[in-house]
Design a protein around this motif. Structure first.
Motif, mmCIF file in Angstrom:
data_model
loop_
_atom_site.group_PDB
_atom_site.id
_atom_site.type_symbol
_atom_site.label_atom_id
_atom_site.label_comp_id
_atom_site.label_asym_id
_atom_site.label_seq_id
_atom_site.Cartn_x
_atom_site.Cartn_y
_atom_site.Cartn_z
ATOM 1 N N ASP A 65 0.954 -0.980 -0.063
ATOM 2 C CA ASP A 65 -0.535 -0.254 -0.172
ATOM 3 C C ASP A 65 1.120 1.775 0.129
ATOM 4 N N GLN A 66 2.347 1.368 0.977
ATOM 5 C CA GLN A 66 2.790 2.500 0.602
ATOM 6 C C GLN A 66 3.089 2.564 -0.526
ATOM 7 N N ARG A 72 2.123 7.355 -6.716
ATOM 8 C CA ARG A 72 0.812 8.453 -7.121
ATOM 9 C C ARG A 72 2.264 9.998 -6.436
ATOM 10 N N THR A 73 2.427 9.443 -5.085
ATOM 11 C CA THR A 73 3.309 11.050 -4.866
ATOM 12 C C THR A 73 4.375 11.586 -5.856
ATOM 13 N N VAL A 74 5.302 10.158 -6.090
ATOM 14 C CA VAL A 74 6.229 10.951 -6.950
ATOM 15 C C VAL A 74 6.035 10.619 -8.511
ATOM 16 N N MET A 75 5.151 10.235 -9.251
ATOM 17 C CA MET A 75 5.030 10.554 -11.071
ATOM 18 C C MET A 75 3.773 10.845 -11.132
ATOM 19 N N ALA A 154 8.985 4.754 0.662
ATOM 20 C CA ALA A 154 8.980 5.595 1.456
ATOM 21 C C ALA A 154 8.520 7.421 1.137
ATOM 22 N N GLN A 155 8.866 7.434 0.252
ATOM 23 C CA GLN A 155 8.886 9.060 -0.686
ATOM 24 C C GLN A 155 7.583 9.462 -0.404
ATOM 25 N N GLY A 156 6.024 8.501 -0.397
ATOM 26 C CA GLY A 156 4.873 9.051 0.229
ATOM 27 C C GLY A 156 4.832 10.465 1.318
ATOM 28 N N ALA A 157 5.563 9.105 2.545
ATOM 29 C CA ALA A 157 5.338 9.283 3.128
ATOM 30 C C ALA A 157 6.670 10.769 3.816
ATOM 31 N N LEU A 158 7.578 10.629 3.236
ATOM 32 C CA LEU A 158 8.298 11.873 3.350
ATOM 33 C C LEU A 158 7.705 13.376 2.840
ATOM 34 N N HIS A 159 6.715 13.389 1.053
ATOM 35 C CA HIS A 159 6.248 14.481 0.855
ATOM 36 C C HIS A 159 5.481 15.031 1.964
ATOM 37 N N THR A 213 10.382 15.724 -9.252
ATOM 38 C CA THR A 213 9.091 14.348 -8.394
ATOM 39 C C THR A 213 8.196 15.426 -8.229
ATOM 40 N N TRP A 214 8.594 16.769 -7.381
ATOM 41 C CA TRP A 214 7.449 17.754 -7.015
ATOM 42 C C TRP A 214 6.431 18.130 -8.442
ATOM 43 N N GLY A 215 7.275 18.637 -9.498
ATOM 44 C CA GLY A 215 6.486 18.822 -10.842
ATOM 45 C C GLY A 215 6.177 17.724 -11.593
ATOM 46 N N SER A 216 6.132 16.757 -11.654
ATOM 47 C CA SER A 216 5.936 15.698 -11.957
ATOM 48 C C SER A 216 4.270 15.416 -11.399
ATOM 49 N N ARG A 217 4.058 15.900 -10.301
ATOM 50 C CA ARG A 217 3.173 15.512 -9.938
ATOM 51 C C ARG A 217 1.398 16.480 -11.023
#
Length: 296
Positions: A65-66, A72-75, A154-159, A213-217
């Motif tokens: 799930d993470q 979803r968050t990174v890309m 861990a990227q979802g939690a970090l963002h 990664t933030w721009g990719s959203r």
């Protein structure tokens, strides 16, 4: 003719007044940015699907799930593409385990280390070093891959700064990214360069990756939707591969520029670059570039 000669002299004078620009251009040429980025993207793309199957088979549900949340968050993945990824990760783990087995996991891990090996060559080419022996770096390929997978999950939690909010997530993600690429360079160079001279490359790479990664959203979801509408599943493949090329171009440029910055005044004095690196003689740079280009 005189006008052309004057233009050449003007360009030469400008170039001489900006030696840093010349060194950057020379470094990017030696490293061969687009070739390295394309190779890394291809290796990562080919490794991603079997790795997803292995994670879906053996990882706990919370980890799966993470990972979905991180993608979803990174890309900015969503819609049908994210549903397909979720389908792989939520497949019947018992059947997948039977199909994979221990041998399948080992083969997947070995093939996935191709990305580690390609990134090692980028680091060595950027720092003008010859290839390290297999005994020095072989275990490092696996270690880097494992840490990268943990970082991706861990990227979802970090963002989200572990629930503190997206605003705090930016500095948290930045610190984590810089630490990851600082450690990556030291690891894949076999410890032949001390930590401090690697810091500029880690900072440049970390900032570039977080910005991407933030721009990719904002960019990736719309592009994916248009590509899937026009070309079907192949459109998603093309979009994701293009994103990976840009991602690894940021990493390659960051590591390559880090070498140049670490050797510039006054950074070389602050970082003690000359005493901390095993830099080869500049006369060997052409031989190193040719040797690197001949490697698969």
């Amino acid at each position: 003719m005189s006008a052309l000669s004057s233009s050449v002299q003007a360009v030469t004078a400008l170039w001489n007044r900006m030696p840093f620009v010349g060194r950057v251009a020379s470094q990017l040429t030696v490293v061969n940015i687009f070739d390295c980025a394309t190779r890394l993207a291809a290796q990562a793309f080919l490794s991603a699907i079997p790795v997803l199957f292995v994670i879906g088979a053996f990882a706990p549900q919370a980890v799966r799930d993470q990972l979905v949340e991180s993608l979803r968050t990174v890309m900015g993945l969503g819609g049908a593409t994210l549903d397909q990824v979720q389908g792989v990760l939520t497949a019947d783990s018992g059947n997948v385990k039977d199909a994979s087995g221990a041998v399948g996991v080992l083969v997947t891990l070995a093939s996935a280390t191709a990305c580690s090996r390609a990134l090692q060559r980028v680091c060595e080419r950027s720092w003008h070093m010859r290839s390290a022996g297999l005994k020095v770096v072989m275990w490092r390929w696996v270690a880097w891959l494992v840490v990268l997978l943990v970082a991706l999950i861990a990227q979802g939690a970090l963002h989200d700064a572990f629930g503190a909010g997206a605003l705090l997530g930016i500095p948290v993600s930045l610190v984590a990214s810089v630490m990851l690429w600082w450690w990556t360079q030291h690891l894949l160079l076999g410890g032949r360069v001390r930590w401090l001279p690697l810091l500029p490359g880690a900072l440049i790479t970390g900032i570039a990756v977080v910005a991407l990664t933030w721009g990719s959203r904002l960019y990736v979801p719309r592009t994916l939707e248009r590509s899937v509408d026009q070309f079907g599943p192949l459109g998603a493949v093309f979009t994701l591969l293009s994103w990976l090329i840009v991602f690894f171009a940021c990493i390659t440029v960051g590591i390559a520029l880090g070498y140049v910055v670490a050797h510039e005044q006054p950074f070389d004095r602050w970082l003690r670059t000359s005493a901390a690196t095993g830099r080869t003689d500049p006369a060997d740079d052409a031989d190193l570039a040719e040797e690197s280009a001949q490697r698969p």
